[in-house]
Design an enzyme around this catalytic site. Structure first.
Site, mmCIF file in Angstrom:
data_model
loop_
_atom_site.group_PDB
_atom_site.id
_atom_site.type_symbol
_atom_site.label_atom_id
_atom_site.label_comp_id
_atom_site.label_asym_id
_atom_site.label_seq_id
_atom_site.Cartn_x
_atom_site.Cartn_y
_atom_site.Cartn_z
ATOM 1 N N HIS A 122 -18.524 11.331 -31.440
ATOM 2 C CA HIS A 122 -19.042 12.549 -32.085
ATOM 3 C C HIS A 122 -20.538 12.337 -32.310
ATOM 4 C CE1 HIS A 122 -19.608 15.360 -35.490
ATOM 5 N NE2 HIS A 122 -18.501 15.953 -35.091
ATOM 6 N N ASP A 199 -15.551 4.930 -36.598
ATOM 7 C CA ASP A 199 -15.555 6.310 -37.065
ATOM 8 C C ASP A 199 -14.097 6.723 -37.256
ATOM 9 O OD1 ASP A 199 -15.378 9.049 -37.234
ATOM 10 O OD2 ASP A 199 -16.830 9.452 -35.640
ATOM 11 N N GLN A 202 -11.071 11.104 -37.473
ATOM 12 C CA GLN A 202 -9.843 11.677 -36.906
ATOM 13 C C GLN A 202 -8.649 10.729 -37.001
ATOM 14 O OE1 GLN A 202 -9.643 14.778 -36.114
ATOM 15 N NE2 GLN A 202 -11.811 15.324 -35.945
ATOM 16 N N LYS A 225 -10.826 16.632 -43.833
ATOM 17 C CA LYS A 225 -9.914 16.743 -42.686
ATOM 18 C C LYS A 225 -8.516 16.258 -43.057
ATOM 19 C CE LYS A 225 -13.647 15.743 -39.427
ATOM 20 N NZ LYS A 225 -13.942 17.001 -38.747
ATOM 21 N N CYS A 363 -19.297 18.924 -30.911
ATOM 22 C CA CYS A 363 -20.266 17.879 -31.307
ATOM 23 C C CYS A 363 -20.113 16.629 -30.452
ATOM 24 C CB CYS A 363 -20.155 17.531 -32.787
ATOM 25 S SG CYS A 363 -20.504 18.916 -33.859
#
Ligand code: 7TS
Length: 409
Positions: A122, A199, A202, A225, A363
């Site tokens: 991202h 990261d 997700q 999220k 993104c």
């Protein structure tokens, strides 16, 4: 097992009708909806306990501080952090990664050094490293992906030959749904002498994450999220790294003593939490974590993988649909294109049937270039989605296809 019918009842927004039809919310990779329990916790916090934290001697301030610090403990347990002092509250993944780049990066990356990211990252795990590398005269090396949307391990190995100072990658890709072998990548990066940043934007909402099993040095995620309020999230770090890092934001709360010309710093994690924090977000995040823990992250992951399998199967039956990302080991993210129909047009038409999907580059522009597309349409699932939602998606996509065929003829 995930009882979507019962779960849907916990989410007030899902009772909303869109053009007279049930709301089919399939943009969970962008943000999740919030259960009543989280909304109530925010109202309760402001109705009963609100005060600035870490400062007041009065009962309200103590209660607000206790709620904020209890949320830190909840986050620490949720990801099996090295210590609760290694949990820094942030506005989300973007801020967490910028904190590492701005603090650890500035202190440790110099001219001639290399920082490694991947082509499926991202922008929030690319741009902070570009800014750092440009400032320092360092090289940013982007690892390629394979044809089926995985990190190219051969290229990852070649990138490590430069002995990078830092390696950053996503646990789960928001644009492909790929679940990367985070522990293996971390091990390889460490063997090359790099510090690792995962990261987790997700991954934390969708699978059981244990940062000690991954073995990384930094892990960033966003609360919004995963059922929690906007502006919630955390950076999880090894405490010894945080101890050695210079502050990121200067201001109140992060100091120990301030003289005219210099200051000394508060203990970690407070050294990295300058200014009044978002207490409401932390309180909501703790409640969201409890909600997910009650369902069981293993069940959440299984439910979404099952939905993704059904969606891939059903969408593949439509002529002209191309689906991106790995065939197996995919999280609940299904990106696709449909013939010449622009994904933005497709998303706009689907909205008329109450089906919310995302369209665009998500993104991830470097990834889109490698896929050879400007944009994709993307359906992404969460705990309240069911097979009926997929049927609505497929029916709406078919309808859009017919509409475009009529327009083109
Ligand atoms: N990393 C990944 C893998 C993401 O998917 C996102 C947000 C971020 C970082 C940034 O998170 P933030 O909470 O700091 O904004 N992804 C998306 C998306 O896929 N659509 O909208 C936002």
């Amino acid at each position: 097992m995930i009882d979507t019918k019962r779960i849907r009842g916990d989410f007030p927004i899902l009772a909303r009708k869109e053009n007279g039809q049930r709301l089919v919310y399939l943009d969970n990779a962008a943000t999740s909806q919030k259960p009543r329990r989280v909304l109530d916790a925010i109202a309760h916090y402001y109705s009963e306990h609100n005060a600035n934290v870490h400062r007041g001697a009065y009962a309200l301030a103590v209660e607000a501080t206790d709620a904020y610090e209890a949320a830190r403990t909840a986050v620490s347990r949720f990801v099996n952090a090295w210590a609760r002092e290694g949990v820094v509250f942030t506005r989300g993944t973007t801020e967490g990664i910028n904190l590492v780049a701005g603090s650890w990066g500035r202190a440790n990356v110099s001219r001639g050094d290399t920082v490694v990211v991947t082509a499926m990252d991202h922008h929030s795990n690319i741009v902070p490293w570009q800014i750092l590398c440009q400032e320092k005269g360092a090289t940013l090396r982007m690892v390629e992906i394979t044809g089926d949307g995985r990190i190219d391990l051969a290229d990852f190995g070649r990138a490590l030959e430069a002995k990078p100072k830092l390696v950053a990658f996503p646990y789960v890709s928001n644009s492909l749904g790929t679940v990367n072998p985070a522990a293996q990548l971390t091990k390889l990066a460490h063997a090359a002498g790099a510090v690792t940043v995962v990261d987790g934007a997700q991954s934390s909402p969708h699978l059981r994450v244990d940062v000690r099993t991954i073995g990384c040095d930094f892990y960033a995620f966003s609360g919004h999220k995963m059922l929690a309020p906007m502006g919630s999230g955390a950076l999880i770090a090894k405490p010894e790294l945080l101890e050695a890092m210079p502050p990121y934001h200067g201001g109140g709360e992060m100091i120990e003593r301030v003289w005219d010309d210099r200051s000394t710093w508060n203990k970690i994690p407070h050294k990295f939490e300058g200014g009044t924090p978002n207490v409401e977000a932390a309180v909501g995040l703790a409640v969201a974590i409890a909600y997910l823990e009650q369902l069981g992250l293993e069940h959440v992951a299984e439910h979404e993988q099952q939905l993704a399998r059904v969606a891939v199967e059903r969408l593949s039956q439509i002529e002209g649909i191309t689906i991106y990302g790995p065939r197996d080991h995919r999280a609940g993210v299904v990106p696709f294109t449909y013939g010449d129909i622009h994904p933005h047009d497709l998303a706009t038409i689907l909205d008329r049937d109450g089906v919310c999907i995302r369209a665009g580059h998500h993104c991830t522009q470097p990834l889109m270039r490698r896929l050879g597309v400007a944009a994709t349409a993307r359906a992404s699932f969460y705990i309240y989605n069911d097979v009926d939602d997929i049927e609505s998606l497929v029916a709406a996509v078919r309808k859009a296809g017919e509409l475009f065929r009529v327009l083109a003829s």
